[in-house]
Design a protein around this motif. Sequence first.
Motif, PDB file in Angstrom:
ATOM      1  N   GLN A  82       0.841  -1.216   0.000  1.00  0.00           N
ATOM      2  CA  GLN A  82       0.000   0.000   0.000  1.00  0.00           C
ATOM      3  C   GLN A  82       0.866   1.252   0.000  1.00  0.00           C
ATOM      4  O   GLN A  82       0.768   2.085   0.895  1.00  0.00           O
ATOM      5  CB  GLN A  82      -0.890  -0.024   1.232  1.00  0.00           C
ATOM      6  CG  GLN A  82      -1.799  -1.206   1.300  1.00  0.00           C
ATOM      7  CD  GLN A  82      -1.920  -1.686   2.724  1.00  0.00           C
ATOM      8  OE1 GLN A  82      -1.122  -2.480   3.204  1.00  0.00           O
ATOM      9  NE2 GLN A  82      -2.902  -1.186   3.438  1.00  0.00           N
ATOM     10  N   GLY A 101       1.190   5.767  10.030  1.00  0.00           N
ATOM     11  CA  GLY A 101       0.025   5.169  10.691  1.00  0.00           C
ATOM     12  C   GLY A 101       0.400   4.455  11.975  1.00  0.00           C
ATOM     13  O   GLY A 101      -0.394   4.409  12.923  1.00  0.00           O
ATOM     14  N   THR A 102       1.600   3.897  12.015  1.00  0.00           N
ATOM     15  CA  THR A 102       2.014   3.188  13.223  1.00  0.00           C
ATOM     16  C   THR A 102       2.074   4.180  14.389  1.00  0.00           C
ATOM     17  O   THR A 102       1.515   3.934  15.463  1.00  0.00           O
ATOM     18  CB  THR A 102       3.402   2.532  12.990  1.00  0.00           C
ATOM     19  OG1 THR A 102       3.276   1.640  11.874  1.00  0.00           O
ATOM     20  CG2 THR A 102       3.894   1.797  14.196  1.00  0.00           C
ATOM     21  N   HIS A 146      -3.785  -4.613  11.683  1.00  0.00           N
ATOM     22  CA  HIS A 146      -2.397  -4.401  11.249  1.00  0.00           C
ATOM     23  C   HIS A 146      -1.457  -4.672  12.427  1.00  0.00           C
ATOM     24  O   HIS A 146      -1.802  -4.394  13.576  1.00  0.00           O
ATOM     25  CB  HIS A 146      -2.229  -2.953  10.770  1.00  0.00           C
ATOM     26  CG  HIS A 146      -0.862  -2.686  10.238  1.00  0.00           C
ATOM     27  ND1 HIS A 146       0.099  -2.022  10.973  1.00  0.00           N
ATOM     28  CD2 HIS A 146      -0.284  -3.020   9.058  1.00  0.00           C
ATOM     29  CE1 HIS A 146       1.214  -1.931  10.253  1.00  0.00           C
ATOM     30  NE2 HIS A 146       1.014  -2.529   9.088  1.00  0.00           N
ATOM     31  N   THR A 151      -5.391  -4.782   6.598  1.00  0.00           N
ATOM     32  CA  THR A 151      -4.266  -4.726   5.664  1.00  0.00           C
ATOM     33  C   THR A 151      -4.268  -5.910   4.695  1.00  0.00           C
ATOM     34  O   THR A 151      -4.165  -5.726   3.479  1.00  0.00           O
ATOM     35  CB  THR A 151      -2.936  -4.718   6.451  1.00  0.00           C
ATOM     36  OG1 THR A 151      -3.019  -3.660   7.408  1.00  0.00           O
ATOM     37  CG2 THR A 151      -1.746  -4.509   5.541  1.00  0.00           C
ATOM     38  N   ASP A 168      -8.665   2.200  12.948  1.00  0.00           N
ATOM     39  CA  ASP A 168      -7.452   2.263  12.130  1.00  0.00           C
ATOM     40  C   ASP A 168      -7.907   2.333  10.667  1.00  0.00           C
ATOM     41  O   ASP A 168      -8.176   1.325  10.031  1.00  0.00           O
ATOM     42  CB  ASP A 168      -6.584   1.018  12.379  1.00  0.00           C
ATOM     43  CG  ASP A 168      -5.335   1.020  11.499  1.00  0.00           C
ATOM     44  OD1 ASP A 168      -5.125   2.001  10.756  1.00  0.00           O
ATOM     45  OD2 ASP A 168      -4.567   0.038  11.570  1.00  0.00           O
ATOM     46  N   ALA A 188      -6.046   3.709   8.328  1.00  0.00           N
ATOM     47  CA  ALA A 188      -4.825   4.110   7.617  1.00  0.00           C
ATOM     48  C   ALA A 188      -4.999   3.904   6.113  1.00  0.00           C
ATOM     49  O   ALA A 188      -4.718   4.797   5.323  1.00  0.00           O
ATOM     50  CB  ALA A 188      -3.628   3.307   8.131  1.00  0.00           C
ATOM     51  N   ASP A 237      -4.138   7.636   6.733  1.00  0.00           N
ATOM     52  CA  ASP A 237      -2.826   7.818   6.097  1.00  0.00           C
ATOM     53  C   ASP A 237      -2.993   8.561   4.780  1.00  0.00           C
ATOM     54  O   ASP A 237      -3.532   8.015   3.813  1.00  0.00           O
ATOM     55  CB  ASP A 237      -2.158   6.458   5.823  1.00  0.00           C
ATOM     56  CG  ASP A 237      -1.359   5.949   7.010  1.00  0.00           C
ATOM     57  OD1 ASP A 237      -1.327   6.638   8.052  1.00  0.00           O
ATOM     58  OD2 ASP A 237      -0.771   4.864   6.892  1.00  0.00           O
ATOM     59  N   HIS A 282      -0.562   9.122   2.967  1.00  0.00           N
ATOM     60  CA  HIS A 282       0.420   8.540   2.047  1.00  0.00           C
ATOM     61  C   HIS A 282      -0.006   7.183   1.515  1.00  0.00           C
ATOM     62  O   HIS A 282       0.794   6.495   0.897  1.00  0.00           O
ATOM     63  CB  HIS A 282       1.797   8.444   2.720  1.00  0.00           C
ATOM     64  CG  HIS A 282       1.811   7.588   3.957  1.00  0.00           C
ATOM     65  ND1 HIS A 282       1.421   8.041   5.179  1.00  0.00           N
ATOM     66  CD2 HIS A 282       2.172   6.304   4.146  1.00  0.00           C
ATOM     67  CE1 HIS A 282       1.537   7.081   6.075  1.00  0.00           C
ATOM     68  NE2 HIS A 282       1.986   6.000   5.469  1.00  0.00           N
ATOM     69  N   LYS A 283      -1.250   6.818   1.754  1.00  0.00           N
ATOM     70  CA  LYS A 283      -1.754   5.594   1.116  1.00  0.00           C
ATOM     71  C   LYS A 283      -2.774   6.024   0.057  1.00  0.00           C
ATOM     72  O   LYS A 283      -2.389   6.427  -1.034  1.00  0.00           O
ATOM     73  CB  LYS A 283      -2.332   4.644   2.165  1.00  0.00           C
ATOM     74  CG  LYS A 283      -1.252   4.051   3.081  1.00  0.00           C
ATOM     75  CD  LYS A 283      -1.763   2.921   3.932  1.00  0.00           C
ATOM     76  CE  LYS A 283      -0.651   2.145   4.609  1.00  0.00           C
ATOM     77  NZ  LYS A 283       0.078   2.878   5.656  1.00  0.00           N
TER      78      LYS A 283
HETATM   79  C1  LIG Z   1      -4.426  -0.818   8.321  1.00  0.00           C
HETATM   80  C2  LIG Z   1      -3.032  -0.298   8.544  1.00  0.00           C
HETATM   81  N1  LIG Z   1      -2.738   0.341   9.673  1.00  0.00           N
HETATM   82  C3  LIG Z   1      -1.510   0.839   9.912  1.00  0.00           C
HETATM   83  C4  LIG Z   1      -0.504   0.698   8.989  1.00  0.00           C
HETATM   84  C5  LIG Z   1       0.862   1.253   9.286  1.00  0.00           C
HETATM   85  O1  LIG Z   1       1.026   2.443   8.634  1.00  0.00           O
HETATM   86  P1  LIG Z   1       2.482   3.103   8.373  1.00  0.00           P
HETATM   87  O2  LIG Z   1       3.168   2.203   7.413  1.00  0.00           O
HETATM   88  O3  LIG Z   1       2.141   4.432   7.832  1.00  0.00           O
HETATM   89  O4  LIG Z   1       3.180   3.179   9.696  1.00  0.00           O
HETATM   90  C6  LIG Z   1      -0.756   0.034   7.790  1.00  0.00           C
HETATM   91  C7  LIG Z   1       0.315  -0.137   6.781  1.00  0.00           C
HETATM   92  O5  LIG Z   1       0.203  -0.830   5.821  1.00  0.00           O
HETATM   93  C8  LIG Z   1      -2.063  -0.463   7.550  1.00  0.00           C
HETATM   94  O6  LIG Z   1      -2.379  -1.121   6.431  1.00  0.00           O
END
Ligand SMILES: Cc1ncc(COP(=O)(O)O)c(C=O)c1O
Length: 486
Positions: free
Chosen positions: A91, A151-152, A191, A248, A273, A275, A302, A304-305
Amino acid sequence: MIKTKSKIPTPFNPEDFRKEGHILVDRLSDYLHDALSGKEMAVLPWSDPDRLVDFFSFDSAGGEEESLDAFIKRIIDNSIHIYHPHYIGHQVTSPLPATVLVQFCTTLLNNGAAIYEMGPVNMAMERNVIKRFESLIGYSTGCDGIFTHGGTAGNLTAMLAARQVKTDYNIWEDGVKGINRPGYMISEQAHYSIGRNVKIMGLGEESIVKVPVDSHFRMRTDLLEEIKTAAENKGIRIISVVASSCSTATGSYDDLEAIADFCAKYDLWMHVDGAHGMGVLFSEKYKDRIKGIERADSVVIDFHKMLLVPALNTLVMFRNGERSFETFAQKASYLFQKSQKNVWYNSATRTIECTKSALGIIAYAAMKYYGNGYYRHYIDSRYDLAVTFALMVKSDSKLRLAAEPESNIICFRFASEGYNDLALNQINSEIRSRIIKEGSFYIVQAELSGKIWLRLTIINPVTSEDDLKTLLIRISELGAEIGKNV
Ligand SMILES: Cc1ncc(COP(=O)(O)O)c(C=O)c1O
């Protein structure tokens, strides 16, 4: 020491910057053209990792004598080509070129975003983006938001707020104490950052209370009561439910209304979440996937996704903005004067990070130029294409779909008759490995209930139905070939 006639030291010469900058923009524009048009190029120019370390040794290619343009060319040539229509793997988005240009500017300005003085434009723009998301989500006034690098970190910020608000003592000051340890209910398909964040908070494995998923890989909300009781019987005090919008691995959306009802009943913090999947906020057609989102205490989005800006760029929204100030009760008197503690424009009071890049400016630029129309078109077209792809898979007896797609993430596999699951796992892993090494496509794989699936994220705006047909033809060829030796 290098001597110059001008007061400006050599590395900071504006005329050199101008000259190199023009060359760079020309090179990048040509690259963008080639990559987007799917020109013959390996999507991932595969190199053995050790070979690449040697290739980039400091004395390679003339060392310091190598021109900046030649150096940039070597970087491009050895990178994975995210803009190529056959990039359909993780992603990671093809950033909108205009946002790349804005980021070029913000990189030079290097205004941070910890405190207002160090990034006034960023903070002002961030504020306007937050207001826009207030109405997109359907929050009432009083909500607030904060940007994080990824996102983390965004999930951790929200989960820390949940812990601070829903624990009946000051856990930030006192640390975890007593027997009733806080617990987070999370989907088996959440995730990995969600479970990892629980551990980062020092809470340990037992505080990660997993909820199984249904055949569509959505959280089984019918089990929430039972699982909460079982956890509490083991001394875990549930404080929060984390929903995935979407997950994810399979791109599945949890039932937010059911989760909101459960959280309301037990006064739990509902974190979403989003993201990957919050892009549907811009889509009339797919917004029903997140019905109930306005009831979430916090949401991670996010940029950036699915919102097409360069990594990393995450927005965390809080339904009750005051809550976002409670998370980090830490003092940093050299940065904040007392009276400024709870002001929106000193963002460091509310995030893990201190210095941040100008994430608000990039998100604002994306919203300003693309937020009112392009995002809707983009999200709809990528989600629609996933549905079309699922139909192609279903019409081929050698292929299986893991679940009907709910987003632009799809899992499927080569599953010709006559092979057991073990053999099919081997065949599918080998298919992916050969595809990425030959450079024809970039796809990934996921393991679901012990089975290996091929996984696509149709995130690239130029990937077409024809590209996906070509992929399936190649998968069938490779599956038949590899299958002979399994
Ligand atoms: C559902 C979900 N949450 C969180 C994340 C983590 O995001 P990041 O890579 O921006 O830290 C991801 C990354 O693929 C994701 O798919």
